[in-house]
Scaffold this active site. Sequence first.
Site, PDB file in Angstrom:
ATOM      1  CB  SER A   1      -8.398   0.595   5.809  1.00 23.02           C
ATOM      2  OG  SER A   1      -9.144   1.777   5.698  1.00 23.02           O
TER       3      SER A   1
ATOM      4  CE  LYS B   1      -3.889   1.891   2.647  1.00 21.11           C
ATOM      5  NZ  LYS B   1      -4.721   1.733   3.864  1.00 21.11           N
TER       6      LYS B   1
ATOM      7  CB  SER C   1      -8.230   3.416   2.890  1.00 17.30           C
ATOM      8  OG  SER C   1      -7.319   2.831   3.812  1.00 17.30           O
TER       9      SER C   1
END
Lengths: 89, 470
Positions: free
Chosen positions: B184, B85, B160
């Site tokens: 997330s 990420k 996210s």
Amino acid sequence: MAKLSKTDVERVAKLAKLTLTAGETDKFQKQLAKIVDYISQLEEVETSDLRPTSQTTGLENVLRVDEIKPSNCLSQDGYFVVDAVLINK
Amino acid sequence: MTNFQLPLTIKETQEGLIGKKFSAVELIDSYLTRINKYNKKLNIFLTVTQEVAYTQAKKADRLICDYGNKAFADYPLLGVTVAHKDLFLTKGVRTTAGSKVLESYIPPYSATVVEKLEKAGCIVLGKTNCDAWAHGSSGENSDYGPTKNPWHKEYVPGGSSSGSGAALAANFSLIATGTDTCGSIRLPANYSYSYGLKPTYGAVSRYGVVAMASSLDTVGHLGRCAEDMEKVFQITKGADFKDSTLAERKKESPKARIRIGIPGDFFANGVDGEINKNIQRAIEIFKKAGIEFREISLPYTKYAISVYYIIQPAEVSSNLSRYDGIRYGESRNLFGEEAKRRIMLGTYVLSSGYYDAYYLKAMKVRSKIIDDLNKVFDQVDAIIAPVAPTPPFKIGEKVDDPLKMYLTDIFAATANLSGTPALAVPFGFSKEKLPLGFQLMGSRFSEYTLFALAKLFEEAAGYKAKVANL
């Protein structure tokens, strides 16, 4: 709880060093008022005998041995010398 | 190029490497071909680290050539491709946090988890798209455009860690890293038919990961089977003497008899019918495998989102104050709408006259939620719950209504507020052929119980890893 007003939005934006356009102020006022309205449901919970939780680990004062490592020392003529951080644009 | 199918698990990857079905370099060739062909359409990777990947792949091939099977003893994740990420700092590789404020930021060091995975033999393929500063449940808050769900391009992949979930669904990587402050990791895992682990707060180092809300942030990962989830956790967990919230715990073996709780309060609150039915199906499978179930009550968790949307923005407003245009990147004018909303909301609940009514109140109700959960874990070893109230939703469906978007995480918040672990498990598909699943929540440091339960479920349900046809 009082409804979040346009003045509140402007005040908070100033405190947080954010610049808003007139359109943004209106939009955020509506959206934030709705969110503040929702989170105000906490008023109904009886909390007078509760202690606040700020962390969940239960750890206190975690210390490590204070060793001298080359990576933590001044690297050149009394300065820290590192690569440029912002280069590509 | 040789003809082989990309492996879907660590076992398949390492057996393929040792059996000379493919070399690590050929694996990377294959992944990069796929990424180059489809990434533009899906917007999963923000940066592809081709050079780094080939260097690490060549090293893996050399190790396997020199040491054979023994190479895996020193490098348990040798040959395992990972997508990070873009919140994880990677030395010398641009790290944006999904925001234009950090568009040109190149970190001088790597996050602990990035380093640990590299030392274990992982090959980094790139940095994945995410909601800017990890603020969001759909991936649509990224300043670099939304990521598409590979299972259906009109739908969100969940956020996210949107690019990390989508990277697994699109078969762009074997595993991916993510952060979970309120679902997330679990949501994108759930919406991409993958596993997602939100570990215990204090189990995995957050050093070198862009901070969102420091009392809630956890660093975890996504993978395609329970065994892989455990193998990666085995590497990432543990103290690094840089993140002072970490506690060392001995590996606790799961009990012989495991009892799971069903929180009536969760299912009573507007869960989509298909999700409800699917979880009932999962419960039946568990029961046949000998797991006992018990109804439990978590009455205060209905306040979890309210508590979360006070504590989290408060911590966000503090953490994002460091982006002042002097020390890092660009000016504050480049913050996107969602970051601005959260900074303002946080500043508001912390400001004079409102602190007691909102922030202090939320911290007290947080104690009540933790108390609820502790009582329940005296009776059961784990809890089964939905990850989100609905299956994946359409891109654009919730963007104009932030509150509606926030409520997507209503079932995720409890684990973050209490610092407990939760594992998203893929199971079944909706009528629209979109991924479904559930989460298993446990008490602090009970990750190995969750892995054991997931393994038992895989066996009982006849689970097979699946990726989307692109």
